[in-house]
Scaffold this motif. Structure first.
Motif, PDB file in Angstrom:
ATOM      1  N   ALA B 312       0.973  -1.162  -0.056  1.00 60.75           N
ATOM      2  CA  ALA B 312       0.163   0.341  -0.397  1.00 60.75           C
ATOM      3  C   ALA B 312       1.035   0.879   0.428  1.00 60.75           C
ATOM      4  O   ALA B 312       2.326   1.393   0.812  1.00 60.75           O
ATOM      5  N   LEU B 313       0.348   2.488  -1.133  1.00 66.01           N
ATOM      6  CA  LEU B 313       1.422   3.391  -0.568  1.00 66.01           C
ATOM      7  C   LEU B 313       0.565   4.550  -0.806  1.00 66.01           C
ATOM      8  O   LEU B 313      -1.152   4.507  -1.028  1.00 66.01           O
ATOM      9  N   THR B 314       1.051   5.627  -0.247  1.00 65.37           N
ATOM     10  CA  THR B 314      -0.070   6.977  -0.696  1.00 65.37           C
ATOM     11  C   THR B 314       0.059   7.462  -1.586  1.00 65.37           C
ATOM     12  O   THR B 314       0.779   7.222  -2.674  1.00 65.37           O
ATOM     13  N   GLY B 390       8.145   3.385  -0.372  1.00 67.39           N
ATOM     14  CA  GLY B 390       8.017   3.361   1.046  1.00 67.39           C
ATOM     15  C   GLY B 390       6.548   2.676   1.004  1.00 67.39           C
ATOM     16  O   GLY B 390       5.736   4.234   1.589  1.00 67.39           O
ATOM     17  N   GLY B 391       6.505   1.613   0.830  1.00 69.51           N
ATOM     18  CA  GLY B 391       4.975   0.979   0.953  1.00 69.51           C
ATOM     19  C   GLY B 391       5.526   0.375   2.353  1.00 69.51           C
ATOM     20  O   GLY B 391       6.571  -0.228   2.346  1.00 69.51           O
ATOM     21  N   THR B 392       4.371  -0.341   1.928  1.00 69.61           N
ATOM     22  CA  THR B 392       4.095  -0.828   3.527  1.00 69.61           C
ATOM     23  C   THR B 392       4.518  -2.846   2.665  1.00 69.61           C
ATOM     24  O   THR B 392       4.752  -2.838   2.089  1.00 69.61           O
ATOM     25  N   ILE B 393       5.409  -3.357   3.449  1.00 67.03           N
ATOM     26  CA  ILE B 393       5.731  -5.190   2.660  1.00 67.03           C
ATOM     27  C   ILE B 393       4.457  -6.029   2.590  1.00 67.03           C
ATOM     28  O   ILE B 393       4.366  -6.738   2.118  1.00 67.03           O
ATOM     29  N   GLU B 410      10.148  -1.071   8.123  1.00 69.80           N
ATOM     30  CA  GLU B 410       8.773  -0.272   8.318  1.00 69.80           C
ATOM     31  C   GLU B 410       8.472  -0.307   9.804  1.00 69.80           C
ATOM     32  O   GLU B 410       8.079   1.081  10.444  1.00 69.80           O
TER      33      GLU B 410
END
Lengths: 439, 439
Positions: B312-314, B390-393, B410
């Motif tokens: 998931a990314l902004t 810059g994402g969550t794993i 993270e």
């Protein structure tokens, strides 16, 4: 008074090096003793965030903004609104309370039904813990292990000091309506609130006063002529004075959604015998939405003490819970043969239940010790009634020192052990707000 | 195969007394190694919840229902729907995966945009930890300290075994629509998704495929005649084959709200050059919504391996992130001079960003070791690209063993330390799913 994260870092080092006890100070609006200075052989340092009130970054596209944690509610909104943006977090302490304080105590705003509680609005940030900085990245969502944000939320200063927070902002809604409503009785008001929130409408607030609070509010409202007209209208519509309940229903969002939501809401309302009195009543409430705490001082000068307490209950327990809590407070001063005026409302509703908020007025006495004993008797009786009714010891005020004795039944032995382990793991010497939340 | 909480209690005692290693087994649908049996000198016990699949309590008024944790998605909905109720949690593994597994791994459903992720649906329950039972009361909301539910959510078996869960249910929505849509290009599709979710509409799903996924889906769709007509229509409307993107938009809720929401949604859509193709496309997807995992076996027989990964990314990072992840996977097999087919979609959107989901197809080779090396090269490259973007794993699959090497950046040193402290505090001998999530 550190002025930046770097300075706060030096303060953290000094606290560790000189073995101080530290209490972060935001707006100072706690009502449950979050900031009480403990008796301690070590010097106690109050770490004020008053000089850390800047907006650091803003990204309207992602709906994220980053602030220093000492910023007050009113300042934060003032920074966002000229850009057509809002956070939408309005606790009653809005003028003074700070973003960092909201996060540390799991604050709830008056329109959280639409905008979300601080748990939903706090996307991430940086905490200076005694063990080093804890970065909380503002992912939209994550399945990568337990959510550390949710661990810091409500930790009441025990894990260190939040220096910056990223919050989820949004465009100012096209419409933000607040309608006054009346119901023939308390049961109808509560049932209607439950059905409204279940219907999936763009609601921002549902607040229903019980008959005693309705009576008291109308008495204290001033405007005798207008209230007289209202009284006559309600009588004509068959709402009896003893049982009727006053309420507020807020609708927020885009024009089209609010219009559709309003139609659906009024259908539900009329099924429960509710009357819509329009937005004038809502505006009157809106003007005073952050002022109720000041009434406390006025009443004090008139010789009356006033306090409030709150919980959240599943819908099946709301009515019995309110009754038990009110009864407990009324009975608590029986040994002194004193009467207490007690009334309640529900103000934050969820699909599975509601918060309940009880106000009690009692006569002041000259002896501070006697007064303290009376207050403690009422507080204790009410807290036990909350636990007995299956409620949480706090829906919005937090735990501090006033509620920590009642946290055990709620978190359980294992739960308290987990929290204690986290705090002592990070802060083995107990330097950060010791004695708050739990011992 | 314990059949009740009491029996599970005895199993817990046996695990402790005989120093076993225990892995709770629900539906066995993990894709990241949650259930991998560790090499251990101690015997490893797989604790199946297959015989704990009952509904225990249901309260439609409070919107709460209590189930044993071994119940599967399809069974749970089958228990609710005849009563006009639903949980609304539809992960792709819905037919087999269990309520307990969803909670332990922070599962997300296809319509979580409306119904909420499992974090929002899991109201409370009972966890048998090695230190004793942990009760999580289903309060509507609470400000009484950190939320222990959120600590158990995503703990992947490290804190013990969930025996029962209370979930937030709701009436079956009056309408549940799914519309097929097309966009001239990826940027328009992503921008439109962002604006749709910001508009506060009763949406239940927004899914947008990038051009490569759109092409592949249409090729594999079958129905050559219908697809031919679609191709011609899209060409007439000026959507060029190379760039166009296919999507799905779901609207859920009451008649009135869905109608108003649909109007607002189509206005936003048309601003981005989007075309609405109606609900037939949505129904076609709906028929196969839980079947994609089976395609894996078919492709395997045809000589192709397929895997998926997600983050998931902004919003500001979605397009660049997808590009970086796809590129990393494509490049990863360069040393073998192999090509990989890679494509992506966004499927879970939030106000601040979106999940992204990437599928990759690669040729199988005879040597299992060679194949493993190739897969690892792709997985590693993609995981590093996720962190770099810059994402969550993980947005929905969890951590297990496949992702635990990437959890450090993270959560940070302090964050990992907190989690490690919690697990070792509860389970000092490391008996419960050791080696998963973190070492």
């Amino acid at each position: 008074y550190p002025e930046s994260e770097a300075e706060m870092g030096s303060v953290m080092e000094a606290i560790q090096a000189q073995d101080l006890v530290a209490i972060a100070y935001g707006g100072g609006t706690s009502v449950v003793g979050h900031l009480q200075v403990p008796e301690s052989p070590r010097p106690v340092l109050s770490v004020s965030l008053e000089r850390m009130r800047r907006m650091l970054e803003i990204d309207p596209e992602c709906g994220l903004a980053s602030f220093e944690a000492g910023i007050r509610g009113a300042e934060l909104e003032a920074a966002l609104r000229p850009r057509g943006l809002t956070l939408g977090h309005y606790p009653q302490s809005f003028d003074y309370s700070t973003l960092g304080g909201w996060v540390a105590t799991r604050s709830s705003g008056q329109q959280s039904l639409y905008f979300g509680r601080i748990e939903e609005l706090f996307a991430g940030g940086r905490v200076l813990t005694p063990g080093g900085p804890l970065e909380l990245p503002p992912f939209p969502a994550s399945a990568a292990g337990p959510d550390l944000r949710q661990l810091f939320l409500g930790s009441e200063g025990r894990m260190g000091i939040l220096t910056r927070a990223v919050v989820r902002i949004r465009p100012l809604p096209e419409r933000d309506e607040l309608h006054g409503v009346f119901f023939p009785n308390w049961e109808a008001a509560v049932d209607c609130a439950r059905e409204l929130v279940a219907a999936g409408l763009p609601l921002s607030m549902i607040r229903m006063s019980n008959p005693e609070e309705t009576r008291t509010s109308l008495l204290l409202a001033g405007h005798p002529r207008r209230i007289g007209l209202l009284e006559r209208y309600l009588q004509v519509r068959g709402l009896r004075q003893e049982n009727r309940c006053m309420g507020l229903v807020g609708l927020t969002g885009g024009h089209r959604m609010v219009r559709a939501g309003r139609r659906s809401a009024w259908r539900i309302l009329s099924r429960h015998g509710g009357l819509v009195l329009g937005q004038a009543m809502g505006r009157a409430w809106g003007k005073n939405r952050f002022l109720a705490p000041y009434l406390r001082n006025t009443l004090w000068e008139l010789g009356y003490g006033v306090d409030t307490l709150e919980t959240a209950l599943t819908w099946d327990r709301v009515e019995a819970g309110v009754e038990a809590i009110e009864e407990a407070i009324r009975e608590a001063l029986a040994p002194w043969e004193e009467r207490v005026l007690v009334f309640s409302h529900i103000s934050h509703v969820y699909r599975s239940g509601s918060s309940t908020y009880t106000t009690f007025l009692f006569r002041l006495v000259d002896s501070p010790q006697d007064l303290m004993e009376r207050w403690q008797a009422m507080k204790r009786a009410a807290s036990l009634a909350i636990l007995g009714s299956g409620g949480t010891i706090s829906h919005q005020h937090g735990v501090g020192v006033d509620h920590k004795g009642y946290l055990g039944p709620e978190k359980g032995v294992v739960g308290l052990g987990i929290l204690r382990g986290i705090f002592s793991g990070l802060d083995p010497r107990g330097r950060f707000n010791p004695g708050k939340l739990l011992d």
